[in-house]
Design a protein around this motif. Structure first.
Motif, PDB file in Angstrom:
ATOM      1  N   VAL A  12      30.102  -8.972  98.946  1.00  0.00           N
ATOM      2  CA  VAL A  12      29.913  -7.801  98.090  1.00  0.00           C
ATOM      3  C   VAL A  12      29.949  -8.224  96.623  1.00  0.00           C
ATOM      4  O   VAL A  12      29.118  -7.795  95.813  1.00  0.00           O
ATOM      5  N   ALA A  13      30.897  -9.088  96.300  1.00  0.00           N
ATOM      6  CA  ALA A  13      31.001  -9.569  94.922  1.00  0.00           C
ATOM      7  C   ALA A  13      29.759 -10.352  94.520  1.00  0.00           C
ATOM      8  O   ALA A  13      29.273 -10.234  93.388  1.00  0.00           O
ATOM      9  N   ALA A  14      29.225 -11.149  95.449  1.00  0.00           N
ATOM     10  CA  ALA A  14      28.028 -11.937  95.134  1.00  0.00           C
ATOM     11  C   ALA A  14      26.828 -11.042  94.868  1.00  0.00           C
ATOM     12  O   ALA A  14      25.971 -11.364  94.038  1.00  0.00           O
ATOM     13  N   ILE A  15      26.761  -9.909  95.558  1.00  0.00           N
ATOM     14  CA  ILE A  15      25.660  -8.968  95.330  1.00  0.00           C
ATOM     15  C   ILE A  15      25.729  -8.403  93.914  1.00  0.00           C
ATOM     16  O   ILE A  15      24.710  -8.261  93.233  1.00  0.00           O
ATOM     17  N   GLY A  16      26.947  -8.110  93.463  1.00  0.00           N
ATOM     18  CA  GLY A  16      27.087  -7.504  92.145  1.00  0.00           C
ATOM     19  C   GLY A  16      27.159  -8.497  91.011  1.00  0.00           C
ATOM     20  O   GLY A  16      26.563  -8.287  89.947  1.00  0.00           O
ATOM     21  N   LEU A  17      27.881  -9.598  91.221  1.00  0.00           N
ATOM     22  CA  LEU A  17      28.157 -10.531  90.127  1.00  0.00           C
ATOM     23  C   LEU A  17      27.261 -11.759  90.143  1.00  0.00           C
ATOM     24  O   LEU A  17      27.148 -12.454  89.129  1.00  0.00           O
ATOM     25  N   GLY A  18      26.664 -12.025  91.307  1.00  0.00           N
ATOM     26  CA  GLY A  18      25.877 -13.242  91.457  1.00  0.00           C
ATOM     27  C   GLY A  18      26.666 -14.287  92.217  1.00  0.00           C
ATOM     28  O   GLY A  18      27.894 -14.395  92.066  1.00  0.00           O
ATOM     29  N   ALA A  19      25.978 -15.056  93.035  1.00  0.00           N
ATOM     30  CA  ALA A  19      26.645 -16.046  93.880  1.00  0.00           C
ATOM     31  C   ALA A  19      27.356 -17.109  93.057  1.00  0.00           C
ATOM     32  O   ALA A  19      28.416 -17.613  93.444  1.00  0.00           O
ATOM     33  N   GLN A  20      26.797 -17.460  91.908  1.00  0.00           N
ATOM     34  CA  GLN A  20      27.400 -18.509  91.087  1.00  0.00           C
ATOM     35  C   GLN A  20      28.781 -18.095  90.588  1.00  0.00           C
ATOM     36  O   GLN A  20      29.687 -18.928  90.463  1.00  0.00           O
ATOM     37  N   GLU A  21      28.950 -16.809  90.316  1.00  0.00           N
ATOM     38  CA  GLU A  21      30.245 -16.326  89.832  1.00  0.00           C
ATOM     39  C   GLU A  21      31.298 -16.330  90.937  1.00  0.00           C
ATOM     40  O   GLU A  21      32.486 -16.511  90.677  1.00  0.00           O
ATOM     41  N   LEU A  54      27.117 -25.262 100.828  1.00  0.00           N
ATOM     42  CA  LEU A  54      27.067 -24.465  99.605  1.00  0.00           C
ATOM     43  C   LEU A  54      27.626 -25.235  98.412  1.00  0.00           C
ATOM     44  O   LEU A  54      27.171 -25.052  97.276  1.00  0.00           O
ATOM     45  N   GLY A  55      28.607 -26.101  98.687  1.00  0.00           N
ATOM     46  CA  GLY A  55      29.125 -26.939  97.609  1.00  0.00           C
ATOM     47  C   GLY A  55      28.057 -27.883  97.087  1.00  0.00           C
ATOM     48  O   GLY A  55      27.944 -28.114  95.870  1.00  0.00           O
ATOM     49  N   ALA A  56      27.250 -28.435  98.007  1.00  0.00           N
ATOM     50  CA  ALA A  56      26.161 -29.325  97.588  1.00  0.00           C
ATOM     51  C   ALA A  56      25.138 -28.574  96.746  1.00  0.00           C
ATOM     52  O   ALA A  56      24.624 -29.088  95.746  1.00  0.00           O
ATOM     53  N   GLU A 100      23.047 -30.855  94.467  1.00  0.00           N
ATOM     54  CA  GLU A 100      22.766 -31.996  95.342  1.00  0.00           C
ATOM     55  C   GLU A 100      21.941 -31.607  96.561  1.00  0.00           C
ATOM     56  O   GLU A 100      21.596 -32.465  97.375  1.00  0.00           O
ATOM     57  N   GLY A 101      21.664 -30.342  96.716  1.00  0.00           N
ATOM     58  CA  GLY A 101      20.882 -29.888  97.857  1.00  0.00           C
ATOM     59  C   GLY A 101      19.710 -29.058  97.398  1.00  0.00           C
ATOM     60  O   GLY A 101      19.546 -28.791  96.202  1.00  0.00           O
ATOM     61  N   PRO A 102      18.872 -28.638  98.339  1.00  0.00           N
ATOM     62  CA  PRO A 102      17.733 -27.793  97.960  1.00  0.00           C
ATOM     63  C   PRO A 102      18.224 -26.490  97.345  1.00  0.00           C
ATOM     64  O   PRO A 102      19.258 -25.948  97.755  1.00  0.00           O
ATOM     65  N   PRO A 103      17.516 -25.973  96.351  1.00  0.00           N
ATOM     66  CA  PRO A 103      17.965 -24.739  95.689  1.00  0.00           C
ATOM     67  C   PRO A 103      17.919 -23.542  96.638  1.00  0.00           C
ATOM     68  O   PRO A 103      17.123 -23.499  97.577  1.00  0.00           O
ATOM     69  N   VAL A 104      18.792 -22.591  96.386  1.00  0.00           N
ATOM     70  CA  VAL A 104      18.871 -21.366  97.185  1.00  0.00           C
ATOM     71  C   VAL A 104      18.506 -20.185  96.297  1.00  0.00           C
ATOM     72  O   VAL A 104      19.005 -20.063  95.177  1.00  0.00           O
ATOM     73  N   ASP A 105      17.629 -19.342  96.796  1.00  0.00           N
ATOM     74  CA  ASP A 105      17.254 -18.135  96.057  1.00  0.00           C
ATOM     75  C   ASP A 105      18.271 -17.044  96.373  1.00  0.00           C
ATOM     76  O   ASP A 105      18.119 -16.283  97.334  1.00  0.00           O
TER      77      ASP A 105
END
Length: 374
Positions: free
Chosen positions: A175-184, A211-213, A218-223
């Motif tokens: 839920v937080a990732a939806i509102g704040l963004g996954a990076q946060e 997800l750490g990569a 270090e890994g393929p980007p995620v949209d």
């Protein structure tokens, strides 16, 4: 038509029929004019009209919102009629869509998305409030998924404690990732949330590594924008065409059956090669925990609505197709190897006998332990 329905023990008044017609739920019989100002009469009794009135009479009890009845009607129309019975006609799909949107607006999923979007870009204080509000909503509807049936069965056979199912309290991070963004939110928190679903058989550690990569580049980007798009529960229903809604219902009802077969494995249902193959397909997709979250064996109209919107997703459609292909390849679900009698009746007899034996064993263990009656 009132008399016809009365023969089925369905009490309907003329005013009720007119009310259903005014709201677009019940079509009218075709009429023909008598000419010279003498009015018109029903030309022919349309069985679709009669069956539509019958299903409304069954589901639209006094004081009940008609939209809940429409969803039950839509679910019932998707089930094939028993031999000799009349197939339930389809309700007006515009009414189905209206009912779906109405139910979903009040769902916890939609409320969580609204909380998340309300915090987007609103600063650190709003972020703290998001976690607090989302946590409160999730705590009010605490849910723990079912443990994998194979693990439950093994534990019962070995007289061990039944394992717990996944705890979805980590959902607050999604839920937080939806509102704040996954990076946060961060990789570790998201890993906890994804692991609860058991997707693709990955553990929390697996998710944390992947997800750490990504987080370190270090890994393929995620949209991550897809996460925010997929969180919308209203948009897919509002945008879906009639055929897509009908297809989602087919997928939902089919997956409910496959899920039920898998879940009953925990209750000592006799195993067969065909049943094992179906479970293996679900395991290959890593989908049992997600099915358990999405599918209800005895759904209310609200559960049905939420399951339907989930089954608009290609992932569930693909799983359904895979399982249907497996069923076509090996349809002998209830043929126990070595059972000379064979067939569903013998299968049920074996299952009943096994349940009795397991119950007797459990009682013996309780008696031996002195813990009191089972």
């Amino acid at each position: 038509m009132v008399r016809e329905l009365a023969t089925r023990d369905l009490v309907v008044t003329v005013s009720q029929l007119e009310s259903w017609r005014r709201t677009g739920l019940l079509p009218r019989h075709r009429r023909r004019g008598l000419g010279r100002g003498r009015g018109s009469v029903v030309d022919v009794i349309d069985p679709v009209v009669v069956e539509s009135a019958a299903v409304l009479a069954r589901h639209l009890r006094q004081g009940r919102d008609r939209r809940l009845a429409v969803l039950e009607w839509f679910a019932e129309a998707g089930v094939a009629a028993q031999p000799g019975a009349v197939q339930v006609p389809e309700p007006p799909l515009a009414a189905v869509r209206e009912a779906l949107v109405w139910v979903l607006r009040g769902s916890m999923s939609h409320r969580l998305v609204e909380v998340a979007r309300g915090a987007a870009g609103a600063g650190e204080e709003a972020a703290d409030g998001l976690y607090e509000d989302a946590g409160r909503l999730l705590a009010a509807h605490r849910y723990r998924g079912a443990a994998n049936p194979a693990l439950v069965r093994s534990a019962l056979e070995a007289d061990e404690d039944v394992p717990d199912g996944p705890d979805f309290k980590g959902m607050v991070h999604l839920v937080a990732a939806i509102g704040l963004g996954a990076q946060e939110v961060g990789a570790d928190a998201l890993a906890e949330a994804f692991a609860a679903f058991g997707l693709f058989g990955l553990t929390g550690e697996d998710w944390a590594q992947m997800l750490g990569a990504v987080e370190r580049g270090e890994g393929p980007p995620v949209d991550w924008g897809l996460l925010q798009q997929r969180a919308d529960v209203l948009g897919p229903v509002q945008q879906a065409g009639d055929e897509e809604l009908l297809r989602a219902r087919t997928v939902l009802l089919g997956l409910r059956w496959f899920y039920g077969l898998y879940a009953m494995h925990a209750l000592f249902m006799p195993d067969t090669p065909a049943l094992a193959a179906l479970r293996a397909r679900i395991d290959e997709w890593g989908m049992f925990a997600l099915l358990d979250h999405a599918i209800s064996l005895s759904p209310s109209p609200r559960h049905f609505a939420q399951g339907l919107v989930i089954c608009l997703e290609p992932l569930f459609d693909g799983l359904y197709e895979t399982l249907m292909e497996q069923l076509a390849a090996d349809p002998a679900l209830f043929e126990i190897p070595g059972d000379e009698a064979g067939g569903a009746a013998s299968f049920m007899e074996t299952w009943t006998r096994t349940l009795r034996e397991q119950t007797a064993r459990a009682r013996e263990r309780v008696d031996e332990s002195g813990e009191g009656p089972l």
